[in-house]
Design an enzyme around this catalytic site. Sequence first.
Site, PDB file in Angstrom:
ATOM      1  N   HIS A 114       0.827  -1.195   0.000  1.00  0.00           N
ATOM      2  CA  HIS A 114       0.000   0.000   0.000  1.00  0.00           C
ATOM      3  C   HIS A 114       0.872   1.261   0.000  1.00  0.00           C
ATOM      4  O   HIS A 114       2.037   1.206  -0.382  1.00  0.00           O
ATOM      5  CB  HIS A 114      -1.005  -0.040   1.144  1.00  0.00           C
ATOM      6  N   GLU A 121      -1.630   0.144   8.190  1.00  0.00           N
ATOM      7  CA  GLU A 121      -0.766  -0.871   7.597  1.00  0.00           C
ATOM      8  C   GLU A 121       0.309  -0.239   6.730  1.00  0.00           C
ATOM      9  O   GLU A 121       1.471  -0.679   6.734  1.00  0.00           O
ATOM     10  CB  GLU A 121      -1.610  -1.829   6.753  1.00  0.00           C
ATOM     11  N   HIS A 141       3.316  -6.919   4.232  1.00  0.00           N
ATOM     12  CA  HIS A 141       1.943  -6.549   4.558  1.00  0.00           C
ATOM     13  C   HIS A 141       1.639  -6.908   6.015  1.00  0.00           C
ATOM     14  O   HIS A 141       2.428  -7.568   6.691  1.00  0.00           O
ATOM     15  CB  HIS A 141       0.955  -7.293   3.657  1.00  0.00           C
ATOM     16  N   GLU A 181       2.463 -11.603   5.303  1.00  0.00           N
ATOM     17  CA  GLU A 181       1.507 -10.919   6.180  1.00  0.00           C
ATOM     18  C   GLU A 181       2.040 -11.111   7.596  1.00  0.00           C
ATOM     19  O   GLU A 181       1.957 -12.203   8.162  1.00  0.00           O
ATOM     20  CB  GLU A 181       0.114 -11.533   6.025  1.00  0.00           C
TER      21      GLU A 181
END
Length: 303
Positions: A91, A128, A184, A266
């Site tokens: 992101h 995040e 992430h 993640e």
Amino acid sequence: MSYPGPDLDPPLPRRFRRGPLTVTLAALVPGALLGWLVYEAVGGGPDGSDRTASASSSPSAPAADDGKRSSAPDAGPGSLRGKVVVIDPGHNPGNFRHTAEINRQVDIGTNRKECDTTGTATNAGYPEARFTLDVAHRLRALLEARGATVKLTHDGNSPAWGPCVDERARIGNVAHADAAVSIHADGSAAGNRGFHVIMPGAVHSGAADTRKIVGPSHDLGVRVAGDFGRATGEPPSNYLGDGTGFVTRTDLGGLNLSTVPKVFIECGNMRDSKDAALLISGAWRQKAARGISEGIVSFLRRS
């Protein structure tokens, strides 16, 4: 990674006015500076979000770390000279300001998906995108100290949003990366916790052809997962991967369009209170960066 969240900055430390004690306090500055350097050495976060957080808030977390890299026998400076690593911080902190741009559909080989998303956040508002960028900076420093050439797909303000998932893959391809890792944190339900590594499945459709990278990407993922778990004490996901910590997907453009070994990690679930207490800690993020770094190093030295 799953849910959009606010881009709220953690509270900044208060600034006090100068008073008549300024001259007296000036004598204490060298000692204070020394204390600050010691604090930074143990992984204090640059964004002020982790000044009181501790990895020990999780029952499964190991004792507090001193921030030093592990002393592997062959981990000296220059040992990765000639190797190229692309780090993809998931992101972008500016994505929420550019909803039209990130909602644009792009070709990921198997179908079309949105360019990017805002990412998730902890319930207290730690985004995040801020987490991934911080870990990416720490990871870059560790790998460069070992001689690797490290490229980031973005660096927060540059570009101001994105890049799109297809461009993130292209950056690694153009760099002829020896390894690429996308960082992430998940946004699942409370009670779902732990990390998982996402590996590319075999895809041969449109612009996507992962057949040559499936094997080496699996090797990279196994090494990153093992070292990440050892460094952080974070358990494998209890809600994905059947307890293995490994997930294979064919619907992610960042993997489908890659021509170099690549995985996603993640690092934890931002919506679970136990994982969130770790993710906001600078000391724990340093452990996360070290674990990912050691996995990458192991992969690059495999032959």
